[in-house]
Design a protein around this motif. Structure first.
Motif, PDB file in Angstrom:
ATOM      1  N   LYS A  25     -55.118 -63.342  34.714  1.00  0.00           N
ATOM      2  CA  LYS A  25     -55.509 -63.815  36.042  1.00  0.00           C
ATOM      3  C   LYS A  25     -55.801 -65.312  36.021  1.00  0.00           C
ATOM      4  O   LYS A  25     -55.380 -66.059  36.893  1.00  0.00           O
ATOM      5  N   ASN A  26     -56.543 -65.750  35.014  1.00  0.00           N
ATOM      6  CA  ASN A  26     -56.887 -67.161  34.874  1.00  0.00           C
ATOM      7  C   ASN A  26     -56.458 -67.637  33.500  1.00  0.00           C
ATOM      8  O   ASN A  26     -56.688 -66.954  32.510  1.00  0.00           O
ATOM      9  N   ILE A  27     -55.858 -68.810  33.443  1.00  0.00           N
ATOM     10  CA  ILE A  27     -55.377 -69.356  32.183  1.00  0.00           C
ATOM     11  C   ILE A  27     -56.154 -70.623  31.881  1.00  0.00           C
ATOM     12  O   ILE A  27     -56.332 -71.478  32.765  1.00  0.00           O
ATOM     13  N   THR A  28     -56.663 -70.716  30.654  1.00  0.00           N
ATOM     14  CA  THR A  28     -57.370 -71.898  30.174  1.00  0.00           C
ATOM     15  C   THR A  28     -56.834 -72.226  28.795  1.00  0.00           C
ATOM     16  O   THR A  28     -56.753 -71.345  27.945  1.00  0.00           O
ATOM     17  N   TYR A  29     -56.467 -73.480  28.584  1.00  0.00           N
ATOM     18  CA  TYR A  29     -56.001 -73.879  27.259  1.00  0.00           C
ATOM     19  C   TYR A  29     -56.222 -75.370  27.054  1.00  0.00           C
ATOM     20  O   TYR A  29     -56.479 -76.108  28.010  1.00  0.00           O
ATOM     21  N   LEU A  30     -56.146 -75.802  25.799  1.00  0.00           N
ATOM     22  CA  LEU A  30     -56.224 -77.218  25.461  1.00  0.00           C
ATOM     23  C   LEU A  30     -54.817 -77.755  25.310  1.00  0.00           C
ATOM     24  O   LEU A  30     -54.009 -77.189  24.579  1.00  0.00           O
ATOM     25  N   GLN A  48     -57.380 -62.514  28.473  1.00  0.00           N
ATOM     26  CA  GLN A  48     -56.668 -63.769  28.263  1.00  0.00           C
ATOM     27  C   GLN A  48     -55.976 -63.740  26.914  1.00  0.00           C
ATOM     28  O   GLN A  48     -56.533 -63.258  25.931  1.00  0.00           O
ATOM     29  N   ILE A  49     -54.764 -64.252  26.883  1.00  0.00           N
ATOM     30  CA  ILE A  49     -53.948 -64.255  25.677  1.00  0.00           C
ATOM     31  C   ILE A  49     -53.737 -65.704  25.248  1.00  0.00           C
ATOM     32  O   ILE A  49     -53.434 -66.566  26.079  1.00  0.00           O
ATOM     33  N   TYR A  50     -53.926 -65.965  23.954  1.00  0.00           N
ATOM     34  CA  TYR A  50     -53.763 -67.310  23.411  1.00  0.00           C
ATOM     35  C   TYR A  50     -52.722 -67.279  22.290  1.00  0.00           C
ATOM     36  O   TYR A  50     -53.063 -67.214  21.118  1.00  0.00           O
TER      37      TYR A  50
END
Length: 64
Positions: A25-30, A48-50
């Protein structure tokens, strides 16, 4: 259009690399400059999948 199609699709949806991230639903990454990037994904899964996450590098950046 894609989001509604996939939400109503009765088959298996598989994403690899960034495609797996976009199922959240929400994506957060560097990014490559350590900027935090956030955006809304498709919302197909409640996690969340990284992919390709380098946990050692992440821990080093968090400590500094």
């Amino acid at each position: 259009m894609l989001k509604s199609f996939l939400k109503n699709y009765n088959g298996v949806v598989i994403g690899t690399s960034g495609g797996s991230m976009n199922q959240s639903k929400n994506i957060t990454y560097l990014d490559e400059n350590n900027n935090i990037i956030e955006y809304e994904g498709l919302g197909l899964v409640n996690l969340q999948i990284y992919p390709h996450l380098n946990i050692c590098l992440l821990k080093t950046n968090l400590i500094d």
